[in-house]
Write a protein that holds these residues in place. Structure first.
Motif, mmCIF file in Angstrom:
data_model
loop_
_atom_site.group_PDB
_atom_site.id
_atom_site.type_symbol
_atom_site.label_atom_id
_atom_site.label_comp_id
_atom_site.label_asym_id
_atom_site.label_seq_id
_atom_site.Cartn_x
_atom_site.Cartn_y
_atom_site.Cartn_z
ATOM 1 N N ARG A 174 0.827 -1.204 0.000
ATOM 2 C CA ARG A 174 0.000 0.000 0.000
ATOM 3 C C ARG A 174 0.864 1.258 0.000
ATOM 4 N N VAL A 175 0.386 2.281 -0.701
ATOM 5 C CA VAL A 175 0.995 3.605 -0.661
ATOM 6 C C VAL A 175 -0.104 4.641 -0.465
ATOM 7 N N PRO A 176 0.189 5.752 0.205
ATOM 8 C CA PRO A 176 -0.824 6.789 0.395
ATOM 9 C C PRO A 176 -1.108 7.540 -0.902
ATOM 10 N N HIS A 177 -2.383 7.718 -1.202
ATOM 11 C CA HIS A 177 -2.778 8.433 -2.414
ATOM 12 C C HIS A 177 -4.242 8.819 -2.267
ATOM 13 N N ARG A 178 -4.789 9.524 -3.229
ATOM 14 C CA ARG A 178 -6.203 9.917 -3.195
ATOM 15 C C ARG A 178 -7.058 8.697 -3.534
ATOM 16 N N ASP A 179 -7.513 7.998 -2.517
ATOM 17 C CA ASP A 179 -8.186 6.715 -2.718
ATOM 18 C C ASP A 179 -9.713 6.856 -2.750
ATOM 19 N N GLU A 180 -10.217 7.611 -3.735
ATOM 20 C CA GLU A 180 -11.660 7.817 -3.812
ATOM 21 C C GLU A 180 -12.427 6.527 -4.086
ATOM 22 N N PHE A 181 -11.888 5.659 -4.939
ATOM 23 C CA PHE A 181 -12.619 4.474 -5.367
ATOM 24 C C PHE A 181 -11.923 3.160 -5.024
ATOM 25 N N SER A 182 -10.645 3.225 -4.730
ATOM 26 C CA SER A 182 -9.903 1.987 -4.451
ATOM 27 C C SER A 182 -8.673 2.297 -3.612
ATOM 28 N N GLU A 183 -8.016 1.241 -3.162
ATOM 29 C CA GLU A 183 -6.701 1.402 -2.560
ATOM 30 C C GLU A 183 -5.707 1.809 -3.660
ATOM 31 N N THR A 184 -4.531 2.223 -3.238
ATOM 32 C CA THR A 184 -3.441 2.431 -4.184
ATOM 33 C C THR A 184 -2.262 1.585 -3.733
ATOM 34 N N VAL A 185 -1.679 0.863 -4.681
ATOM 35 C CA VAL A 185 -0.536 0.014 -4.346
ATOM 36 C C VAL A 185 0.626 0.271 -5.298
ATOM 37 N N GLY A 186 1.799 -0.064 -4.818
ATOM 38 C CA GLY A 186 2.965 -0.219 -5.658
ATOM 39 C C GLY A 186 3.268 -1.705 -5.735
ATOM 40 N N TYR A 187 4.179 -2.082 -6.613
ATOM 41 C CA TYR A 187 4.509 -3.499 -6.777
ATOM 42 C C TYR A 187 6.016 -3.719 -6.735
ATOM 43 N N LYS A 188 6.393 -4.848 -6.159
ATOM 44 C CA LYS A 188 7.769 -5.316 -6.254
ATOM 45 C C LYS A 188 7.755 -6.581 -7.098
ATOM 46 N N ILE A 189 8.479 -6.550 -8.192
ATOM 47 C CA ILE A 189 8.553 -7.675 -9.126
ATOM 48 C C ILE A 189 9.882 -8.379 -8.882
ATOM 49 N N ILE A 190 9.819 -9.679 -8.643
ATOM 50 C CA ILE A 190 10.986 -10.417 -8.161
ATOM 51 C C ILE A 190 11.314 -11.589 -9.079
#
Length: 302
Positions: A174-190
């Motif tokens: 999770r990352v903080p953002h304007r979450d009007e309709f959903s969460e906001t995420v970043g991804y780590k690709i491994i």
């Protein structure tokens, strides 16, 4: 001797992408694209007049040459052109999956091209966080994609690991953002060899409960929100869109070692951001300080 070494390097470089999973940048612009609608400024005027190349909306893809699979991270309004970039030989018939970061227009609306009016896709796996999944299921026209089984929603959890195959796994955070309709995420690709972090959208770094410096240390590449270069870039209060400015991020990371700075690739640029222009003082300054600018078509080996 130099020519021999150069060709040896090229051979090793090509072999790396033929054998190892890799990431390809499919777009670098902010949600509104470049050029942006109704923009009368010189930055967009140059694109409309054919003097500067159009830039697709921020998106990356992970490609596995061995399994012939590929995964797109965010379905943008430029999905048609971005899918064309991915469908070049020898991967034109490879399987595809989609990971979504959040429900702002540049990050999920490309799903519309999977519907009956266009591709008419069959059960394309779309990986989403719970609130994003519910948003797609309960709101048209996205709910029709679910009902007609054009897409097959895959629920993911924060900080859990999704194993895509024996070479590639993905973690959402999770990352903080304007979450009007959903969460906001970043991804780590491994992969077994390297990893990459993708954070196209986030509010100010100070709002995050994680250390950006530690996150960069833990990976090989960090593609980070570079929406705006500095304050005053648009003609409305920038507190309404509180992205970390590129110059803020650079200042935050100014004391980390040079090899850590080199991992950082800025992406997701608003059309007003001067770093979009390779000849700008701002882009030259970013590179002089040891950071990088993501570009469309860029490839990095995992």
């Amino acid at each position: 001797m130099k020519k021999t070494l150069f060709f040896a390097f090229l051979l090793a470089y090509s072999y790396s992408f033929a054998q190892n999973p890799y990431v390809m940048v499919l777009g670098v612009a902010q949600d509104g694209g470049f050029p942006q609608a109704n923009c009368q400024k010189e930055c967009c005027k140059a694109v409309f007049e054919g003097k500067t190349a159009k830039q697709f909306v921020s998106c990356i893809a992970v490609i596995d040459p061995i399994s012939k699979e590929k995964w797109i991270f965010d379905a943008t309004p430029d999905f048609t052109q971005q899918l064309h970039l991915l469908n070049q030989k020898p991967y034109e018939n490879s399987k595809i999956g989609i990971f979504l970061t959040h429900a702002h227009i540049g990050h999920y609306t490309g799903l519309m091209y999977l519907g009956r009016e266009a591709i008419g896709a069959n059960k394309i796996k779309v990986f989403t966080m719970p609130k994003m999944k519910s948003f797609l299921e309960k709101n048209g026209p996205w709910s029709q994609l679910v009902a007609l089984q054009n897409i097959d929603l895959q629920a993911i959890k924060e900080d859990s690991t999704i194993i895509l195959n024996e070479r590639i796994s993905v973690q959402a955070f999770r990352v903080p953002h304007r979450d009007e309709f959903s969460e906001t995420v970043g991804y780590k690709i491994i992969s077994p060899n390297k990893s990459l972090i993708f954070i196209p959208d986030i509010d100010k770094w100070q709002k995050w409960n994680r250390s950006l410096e530690e996150m960069i240390k833990s990976t090989d590449y960090a593609f980070l929100d570079g929406t705006f270069y500095a304050d005053g870039e648009i003609n409305r209060p920038m507190s309404e869109v509180p992205h970390p400015f590129v110059n803020e991020t650079i200042n935050l990371l100014k004391n980390i070692p040079q090899n850590q700075k080199a991992k950082v690739h800025f992406i997701h640029f608003n059309h007003t951001n001067p770093v979009m222009n390779p000849q700008s003082i701002e882009q030259k300054e970013v590179k002089k300080k040891g950071f990088k600018i993501a570009f469309q078509g860029q490839k990095v080996s995992l």
